[in-house]
Design a protein around this motif. Structure first.
Motif, PDB file in Angstrom:
ATOM      1  N   ASP A 288       0.790  -1.264  -0.074  1.00  0.00           N
ATOM      2  CA  ASP A 288      -0.061   0.025  -0.125  1.00  0.00           C
ATOM      3  C   ASP A 288       0.784   1.241  -0.202  1.00  0.00           C
ATOM      4  N   PRO A 289       0.755   2.155  -1.080  1.00  0.00           N
ATOM      5  CA  PRO A 289       1.429   3.423  -0.962  1.00  0.00           C
ATOM      6  C   PRO A 289       0.513   4.648  -0.185  1.00  0.00           C
ATOM      7  N   VAL A 290       1.387   5.601  -0.185  1.00  0.00           N
ATOM      8  CA  VAL A 290       0.524   6.837   0.168  1.00  0.00           C
ATOM      9  C   VAL A 290       0.653   7.796  -0.872  1.00  0.00           C
ATOM     10  N   ILE A 291      -0.638   8.241  -1.280  1.00  0.00           N
ATOM     11  CA  ILE A 291      -0.914   9.074  -2.536  1.00  0.00           C
ATOM     12  C   ILE A 291      -1.117  10.664  -1.833  1.00  0.00           C
ATOM     13  N   GLU A 292      -0.440  11.598  -2.139  1.00  0.00           N
ATOM     14  CA  GLU A 292      -0.768  12.830  -1.505  1.00  0.00           C
ATOM     15  C   GLU A 292      -1.162  13.631  -2.827  1.00  0.00           C
ATOM     16  N   CYS A 293      -2.164  14.608  -2.261  1.00  0.00           N
ATOM     17  CA  CYS A 293      -2.595  15.562  -3.205  1.00  0.00           C
ATOM     18  C   CYS A 293      -2.416  16.944  -3.008  1.00  0.00           C
ATOM     19  N   LYS A 294      -2.243  17.828  -3.729  1.00  0.00           N
ATOM     20  CA  LYS A 294      -2.219  19.474  -3.467  1.00  0.00           C
ATOM     21  C   LYS A 294      -3.748  19.680  -4.000  1.00  0.00           C
ATOM     22  N   LYS A 295      -4.405  20.416  -3.367  1.00  0.00           N
ATOM     23  CA  LYS A 295      -5.819  20.946  -3.877  1.00  0.00           C
ATOM     24  C   LYS A 295      -5.734  22.337  -4.154  1.00  0.00           C
ATOM     25  N   GLU A 296      -6.080  22.506  -5.298  1.00  0.00           N
ATOM     26  CA  GLU A 296      -6.179  23.976  -5.749  1.00  0.00           C
ATOM     27  C   GLU A 296      -7.379  24.180  -6.623  1.00  0.00           C
ATOM     28  N   ASP A 297      -8.166  25.040  -6.638  1.00  0.00           N
ATOM     29  CA  ASP A 297      -9.191  25.442  -7.245  1.00  0.00           C
ATOM     30  C   ASP A 297     -10.206  24.420  -7.099  1.00  0.00           C
ATOM     31  N   ASP A 298     -10.192  23.684  -5.841  1.00  0.00           N
ATOM     32  CA  ASP A 298     -11.332  22.649  -5.887  1.00  0.00           C
ATOM     33  C   ASP A 298     -11.017  21.513  -6.661  1.00  0.00           C
ATOM     34  N   GLU A 299      -9.612  21.130  -7.002  1.00  0.00           N
ATOM     35  CA  GLU A 299      -9.057  20.100  -7.874  1.00  0.00           C
ATOM     36  C   GLU A 299      -8.109  19.158  -7.168  1.00  0.00           C
ATOM     37  N   ASN A 300      -7.965  18.045  -7.257  1.00  0.00           N
ATOM     38  CA  ASN A 300      -6.907  17.272  -6.782  1.00  0.00           C
ATOM     39  C   ASN A 300      -5.829  17.029  -7.599  1.00  0.00           C
ATOM     40  N   PHE A 301      -4.353  17.419  -7.251  1.00  0.00           N
ATOM     41  CA  PHE A 301      -3.278  17.147  -8.254  1.00  0.00           C
ATOM     42  C   PHE A 301      -2.521  16.311  -7.308  1.00  0.00           C
ATOM     43  N   ILE A 302      -1.820  15.239  -8.061  1.00  0.00           N
ATOM     44  CA  ILE A 302      -1.295  14.565  -7.400  1.00  0.00           C
ATOM     45  C   ILE A 302       0.280  15.292  -6.981  1.00  0.00           C
ATOM     46  N   SER A 303       0.701  15.332  -5.901  1.00  0.00           N
ATOM     47  CA  SER A 303       2.031  15.996  -5.508  1.00  0.00           C
ATOM     48  C   SER A 303       3.194  15.137  -4.946  1.00  0.00           C
ATOM     49  N   GLU A 304       2.462  13.909  -4.514  1.00  0.00           N
ATOM     50  CA  GLU A 304       3.547  12.797  -3.913  1.00  0.00           C
ATOM     51  C   GLU A 304       2.993  11.686  -3.751  1.00  0.00           C
ATOM     52  N   ILE A 305       3.899  10.868  -4.176  1.00  0.00           N
ATOM     53  CA  ILE A 305       3.522   9.217  -3.988  1.00  0.00           C
ATOM     54  C   ILE A 305       4.514   8.357  -3.045  1.00  0.00           C
ATOM     55  N   ARG A 306       4.283   7.947  -2.047  1.00  0.00           N
ATOM     56  CA  ARG A 306       5.328   7.405  -1.286  1.00  0.00           C
ATOM     57  C   ARG A 306       4.954   5.819  -1.145  1.00  0.00           C
ATOM     58  N   ILE A 307       6.291   5.361  -1.083  1.00  0.00           N
ATOM     59  CA  ILE A 307       6.277   3.887  -0.899  1.00  0.00           C
ATOM     60  C   ILE A 307       7.242   3.554   0.519  1.00  0.00           C
ATOM     61  N   CYS A 308       6.633   2.789   1.231  1.00  0.00           N
ATOM     62  CA  CYS A 308       7.532   2.396   2.590  1.00  0.00           C
ATOM     63  C   CYS A 308       8.323   1.491   2.709  1.00  0.00           C
ATOM     64  N   PHE A 309       9.315   1.345   3.600  1.00  0.00           N
ATOM     65  CA  PHE A 309      10.378   0.355   3.542  1.00  0.00           C
ATOM     66  C   PHE A 309      10.632  -0.313   4.885  1.00  0.00           C
ATOM     67  N   THR A 310      10.910  -1.456   4.993  1.00  0.00           N
ATOM     68  CA  THR A 310      11.258  -2.069   6.242  1.00  0.00           C
ATOM     69  C   THR A 310      12.654  -1.499   6.586  1.00  0.00           C
ATOM     70  N   LYS A 311      13.164  -2.124   7.975  1.00  0.00           N
ATOM     71  CA  LYS A 311      14.665  -1.498   8.271  1.00  0.00           C
ATOM     72  C   LYS A 311      15.477  -2.313   7.413  1.00  0.00           C
ATOM     73  N   ASP A 312      15.099  -3.367   6.779  1.00  0.00           N
ATOM     74  CA  ASP A 312      15.812  -4.308   5.927  1.00  0.00           C
ATOM     75  C   ASP A 312      15.886  -3.479   4.589  1.00  0.00           C
ATOM     76  N   LEU A 313      15.233  -2.599   4.409  1.00  0.00           N
ATOM     77  CA  LEU A 313      14.848  -2.090   3.154  1.00  0.00           C
ATOM     78  C   LEU A 313      14.136  -2.626   2.119  1.00  0.00           C
ATOM     79  N   GLU A 314      13.080  -3.386   2.352  1.00  0.00           N
ATOM     80  CA  GLU A 314      12.152  -4.218   1.695  1.00  0.00           C
ATOM     81  C   GLU A 314      10.918  -3.301   1.671  1.00  0.00           C
ATOM     82  N   PRO A 315      10.312  -3.271   0.478  1.00  0.00           N
ATOM     83  CA  PRO A 315       9.036  -2.566   0.613  1.00  0.00           C
ATOM     84  C   PRO A 315       7.976  -3.115   1.497  1.00  0.00           C
ATOM     85  N   THR A 316       7.247  -2.272   2.037  1.00  0.00           N
ATOM     86  CA  THR A 316       6.055  -2.805   3.156  1.00  0.00           C
ATOM     87  C   THR A 316       4.997  -1.839   3.016  1.00  0.00           C
TER      88      THR A 316
END
Length: 124
Positions: A44-72
């Motif tokens: 599961d990623p995190v999808i961040e939007c910037k809201k401008e003029d009542d619209e959503n714009f993708i501003s950032e997509i994050r993926i997370c990693f374990t301490k062993d640097l594996e996606p989680t």
């Protein structure tokens, strides 16, 4: 490792494989964007939007990693939306589709800047 991840986890490549491409006019659903990433990476990623003029714009997509640097799965500390029975980590307005903006400059310098910004966030 950051340079390797930049190519291995390229969000633009992952989204493009599902026909989600930058456009200033085309809009995409939050579910489609989330599913494209989750299908490819299995987390599961995190999808961040910037809201401008009542619209959503993708501003950032994050993926997370374990301490062993594996996606989680990201843990949802920030936001969690229940969207058609699916939990999506996002601050986007779920009642509106999202613009994945097309920027003219996509140079190596821009990519390096994004990598450095991401590495700063990742090491916090």
């Amino acid at each position: 490792m950051g340079i390797k991840w930049l190519s291995q986890y390229s969000m633009s490549d992952i989204l493009q494989a599902k026909n989600i491409v930058p456009s200033n006019t085309q809009k995409y659903s939050l579910v489609d964007i989330n599913n494209a990433i989750k299908e490819k990476l299995g987390v599961d990623p995190v999808i961040e939007c910037k809201k401008e003029d009542d619209e959503n714009f993708i501003s950032e997509i994050r993926i997370c990693f374990t301490k062993d640097l594996e996606p989680t799965d990201c843990d949802g500390v920030v936001w969690s939306l229940n969207f058609y029975g699916q939990t999506i980590l996002s601050n986007c307005d779920k009642s509106k589709d999202i613009t994945y903006p097309h920027y003219i400059s996509n140079s190596l310098i821009t990519q390096l800047h994004r990598l450095i910004y991401w590495l700063q966030w990742f090491t916090l």
